[in-house]
Design a protein around this motif. Structure first.
Motif, PDB file in Angstrom:
ATOM      1  N   GLY A  16       3.359 -12.737 -14.473  1.00 47.75           N
ATOM      2  CA  GLY A  16       3.730 -12.907 -13.074  1.00 47.75           C
ATOM      3  C   GLY A  16       3.347 -11.723 -12.223  1.00 47.75           C
ATOM      4  N   SER A  17       3.727 -11.803 -10.962  1.00 51.54           N
ATOM      5  CA  SER A  17       3.386 -10.770  -9.986  1.00 51.54           C
ATOM      6  C   SER A  17       4.623 -10.344  -9.204  1.00 51.54           C
ATOM      7  CB  SER A  17       2.333 -11.290  -9.000  1.00 51.54           C
ATOM      8  OG  SER A  17       1.146 -11.644  -9.651  1.00 51.54           O
ATOM      9  N   LEU A  18       4.567  -9.130  -8.730  1.00 51.51           N
ATOM     10  CA  LEU A  18       5.571  -8.604  -7.821  1.00 51.51           C
ATOM     11  C   LEU A  18       4.871  -7.698  -6.832  1.00 51.51           C
ATOM     12  CD1 LEU A  18       8.601  -7.466 -10.059  1.00 51.51           C
ATOM     13  CD2 LEU A  18       8.615  -9.311  -8.366  1.00 51.51           C
ATOM     14  N   ARG A  19       5.436  -7.602  -5.647  1.00 47.25           N
ATOM     15  CA  ARG A  19       4.957  -6.617  -4.680  1.00 47.25           C
ATOM     16  C   ARG A  19       6.110  -5.705  -4.325  1.00 47.25           C
ATOM     17  NH1 ARG A  19       2.395  -6.947   1.419  1.00 47.25           N
ATOM     18  NH2 ARG A  19       4.566  -7.341   1.989  1.00 47.25           N
ATOM     19  N   LEU A  20       5.928  -4.440  -4.625  1.00 47.85           N
ATOM     20  CA  LEU A  20       6.909  -3.439  -4.247  1.00 47.85           C
ATOM     21  C   LEU A  20       6.557  -2.873  -2.882  1.00 47.85           C
ATOM     22  CD1 LEU A  20       7.349  -1.454  -7.589  1.00 47.85           C
ATOM     23  CD2 LEU A  20       8.446  -3.585  -6.855  1.00 47.85           C
ATOM     24  N   SER A  21       7.592  -2.521  -2.145  1.00 48.38           N
ATOM     25  CA  SER A  21       7.404  -1.902  -0.847  1.00 48.38           C
ATOM     26  C   SER A  21       8.103  -0.558  -0.825  1.00 48.38           C
ATOM     27  CB  SER A  21       7.977  -2.782   0.258  1.00 48.38           C
ATOM     28  OG  SER A  21       7.330  -4.033   0.312  1.00 48.38           O
ATOM     29  N   CYS A  22       7.522   0.348  -0.090  1.00 50.17           N
ATOM     30  CA  CYS A  22       8.110   1.668   0.107  1.00 50.17           C
ATOM     31  C   CYS A  22       8.135   1.919   1.611  1.00 50.17           C
ATOM     32  CB  CYS A  22       7.278   2.727  -0.610  1.00 50.17           C
ATOM     33  SG  CYS A  22       7.809   4.426  -0.360  1.00 50.17           S
ATOM     34  N   ALA A  23       9.326   1.967   2.163  1.00 49.48           N
ATOM     35  CA  ALA A  23       9.501   2.175   3.603  1.00 49.48           C
ATOM     36  C   ALA A  23       9.781   3.644   3.856  1.00 49.48           C
ATOM     37  CB  ALA A  23      10.636   1.313   4.118  1.00 49.48           C
ATOM     38  N   ALA A  24       9.002   4.236   4.735  1.00 50.04           N
ATOM     39  CA  ALA A  24       9.166   5.641   5.066  1.00 50.04           C
ATOM     40  C   ALA A  24       9.795   5.789   6.446  1.00 50.04           C
ATOM     41  CB  ALA A  24       7.823   6.359   5.023  1.00 50.04           C
ATOM     42  N   SER A  25      10.637   6.777   6.580  1.00 50.25           N
ATOM     43  CA  SER A  25      11.231   7.102   7.877  1.00 50.25           C
ATOM     44  C   SER A  25      11.362   8.612   7.972  1.00 50.25           C
ATOM     45  CB  SER A  25      12.589   6.420   8.043  1.00 50.25           C
ATOM     46  OG  SER A  25      13.486   6.871   7.045  1.00 50.25           O
ATOM     47  N   GLY A  26      11.719   9.071   9.146  1.00 47.90           N
ATOM     48  CA  GLY A  26      11.825  10.504   9.357  1.00 47.90           C
ATOM     49  C   GLY A  26      10.557  11.050   9.974  1.00 47.90           C
ATOM     50  N   ARG A  27      10.074  12.139   9.471  1.00 45.70           N
ATOM     51  CA  ARG A  27       8.907  12.799  10.045  1.00 45.70           C
ATOM     52  C   ARG A  27       7.630  12.144   9.522  1.00 45.70           C
ATOM     53  NH1 ARG A  27       7.589  18.931   8.803  1.00 45.70           N
ATOM     54  NH2 ARG A  27       5.414  18.319   8.600  1.00 45.70           N
ATOM     55  N   THR A  28       7.409  10.930   9.984  1.00 45.88           N
ATOM     56  CA  THR A  28       6.244  10.173   9.519  1.00 45.88           C
ATOM     57  C   THR A  28       5.036  10.354  10.416  1.00 45.88           C
ATOM     58  OG1 THR A  28       7.057   8.241  10.706  1.00 45.88           O
ATOM     59  CG2 THR A  28       7.669   8.442   8.378  1.00 45.88           C
ATOM     60  N   ARG A  72      -1.462   0.649   2.239  1.00 43.74           N
ATOM     61  CA  ARG A  72      -0.491   1.182   3.191  1.00 43.74           C
ATOM     62  C   ARG A  72      -0.780   0.665   4.578  1.00 43.74           C
ATOM     63  NH1 ARG A  72      -0.442   7.406   2.755  1.00 43.74           N
ATOM     64  NH2 ARG A  72       1.084   7.179   4.449  1.00 43.74           N
ATOM     65  N   ASP A  73       0.267   0.635   5.367  1.00 41.97           N
ATOM     66  CA  ASP A  73       0.179   0.254   6.774  1.00 41.97           C
ATOM     67  C   ASP A  73       0.876   1.362   7.547  1.00 41.97           C
ATOM     68  OD1 ASP A  73       0.463  -0.764   9.331  1.00 41.97           O
ATOM     69  OD2 ASP A  73       0.929  -2.790   8.663  1.00 41.97           O
ATOM     70  N   ASN A  74       0.111   2.288   8.067  1.00 39.04           N
ATOM     71  CA  ASN A  74       0.715   3.453   8.727  1.00 39.04           C
ATOM     72  C   ASN A  74       1.427   3.075  10.029  1.00 39.04           C
ATOM     73  OD1 ASN A  74      -0.103   5.148   6.691  1.00 39.04           O
ATOM     74  ND2 ASN A  74      -1.971   5.787   7.721  1.00 39.04           N
ATOM     75  N   ALA A  75       1.005   2.023  10.657  1.00 40.68           N
ATOM     76  CA  ALA A  75       1.680   1.593  11.882  1.00 40.68           C
ATOM     77  C   ALA A  75       3.120   1.155  11.593  1.00 40.68           C
ATOM     78  CB  ALA A  75       0.905   0.445  12.524  1.00 40.68           C
ATOM     79  N   LYS A  76       3.345   0.670  10.378  1.00 38.68           N
ATOM     80  CA  LYS A  76       4.682   0.226   9.981  1.00 38.68           C
ATOM     81  C   LYS A  76       5.380   1.219   9.060  1.00 38.68           C
ATOM     82  CE  LYS A  76       3.518  -4.698  10.276  1.00 38.68           C
ATOM     83  NZ  LYS A  76       3.460  -5.988   9.543  1.00 38.68           N
ATOM     84  N   ASN A  77       4.684   2.307   8.756  1.00 40.41           N
ATOM     85  CA  ASN A  77       5.229   3.306   7.813  1.00 40.41           C
ATOM     86  C   ASN A  77       5.604   2.667   6.481  1.00 40.41           C
ATOM     87  OD1 ASN A  77       5.052   5.494   9.678  1.00 40.41           O
ATOM     88  ND2 ASN A  77       6.924   4.771  10.663  1.00 40.41           N
ATOM     89  N   MET A  78       4.707   1.841   5.989  1.00 39.63           N
ATOM     90  CA  MET A  78       4.948   1.117   4.751  1.00 39.63           C
ATOM     91  C   MET A  78       3.823   1.373   3.754  1.00 39.63           C
ATOM     92  SD  MET A  78       7.808  -0.589   5.077  1.00 39.63           S
ATOM     93  CE  MET A  78       7.676  -1.736   3.713  1.00 39.63           C
ATOM     94  N   VAL A  79       4.198   1.447   2.496  1.00 38.11           N
ATOM     95  CA  VAL A  79       3.230   1.494   1.402  1.00 38.11           C
ATOM     96  C   VAL A  79       3.618   0.385   0.430  1.00 38.11           C
ATOM     97  CG1 VAL A  79       2.309   2.847  -0.512  1.00 38.11           C
ATOM     98  CG2 VAL A  79       2.798   3.952   1.680  1.00 38.11           C
ATOM     99  N   TYR A  80       2.596  -0.283  -0.086  1.00 37.48           N
ATOM    100  CA  TYR A  80       2.839  -1.433  -0.945  1.00 37.48           C
ATOM    101  C   TYR A  80       2.196  -1.226  -2.318  1.00 37.48           C
ATOM    102  CZ  TYR A  80       3.714  -3.404   3.656  1.00 37.48           C
ATOM    103  OH  TYR A  80       4.185  -3.635   4.927  1.00 37.48           O
TER     104      TYR A  80
END
Length: 127
Positions: A16-28, A72-80
């Motif tokens: 199977g598959s999974l997608r992990l997300s990493c949400a960044a906040s703070g001094r991004t 990654r999507d820097n506009a959303k501060n997300m890494v997948y």
């Protein structure tokens, strides 16, 4: 500082598959690279993959090449972390980590070069 929160872990059958997300906040607003590491029970934390700020440099552990994809999507501060064809040996707690600047494999593959860590998300792959 950068605060990181992982999500997307869970229980999945082998193959199977999974997608992990990493949400960044703070001094991004400053350039930061992100790595994914994992730690299985009774084992040391190991490097999985990493990505530079621009996304132009990505690195993978040999064990996951062709199986996992980091983005990654820097506009959303997300890494997948897209994980496909999962195997029981992929079972671990997955952590994302961040460090300001850096794009070399040496820097981005070493856990001790990261300054900020998330709390981890459990991935369990059943056979």
């Amino acid at each position: 500082q950068v605060q990181l929160v992982e999500s997307g872990g869970g229980l999945v059958q082998a193959g199977g598959s999974l997608r992990l997300s990493c949400a960044a906040s703070g001094r991004t607003g400053s350039s930061y690279a992100v790595g994914w590491f994992r730690q299985a029970p009774g084992k040391e934390r190991e490097f999985v993959t990493s990505i530079s700020w621009s996304g132009g440099s990505t690195y993978y552990a040999d064990s996951v090449k062709g199986q996992f994809t980091i983005s990654r999507d820097n506009a959303k501060n997300m890494v997948y972390l897209q994980m496909n064809s999962l195997k029981p040996e992929d079972t671990a707690v997955y952590y994302c980590a961040a460090r300001y600047y850096g794009s070399s494999y040496y820097l981005l593959s070493q856990s001790n070069s990261y300054d900020y860590w998330g709390q981890g998300t459990q991935v369990t792959v059943s056979s």
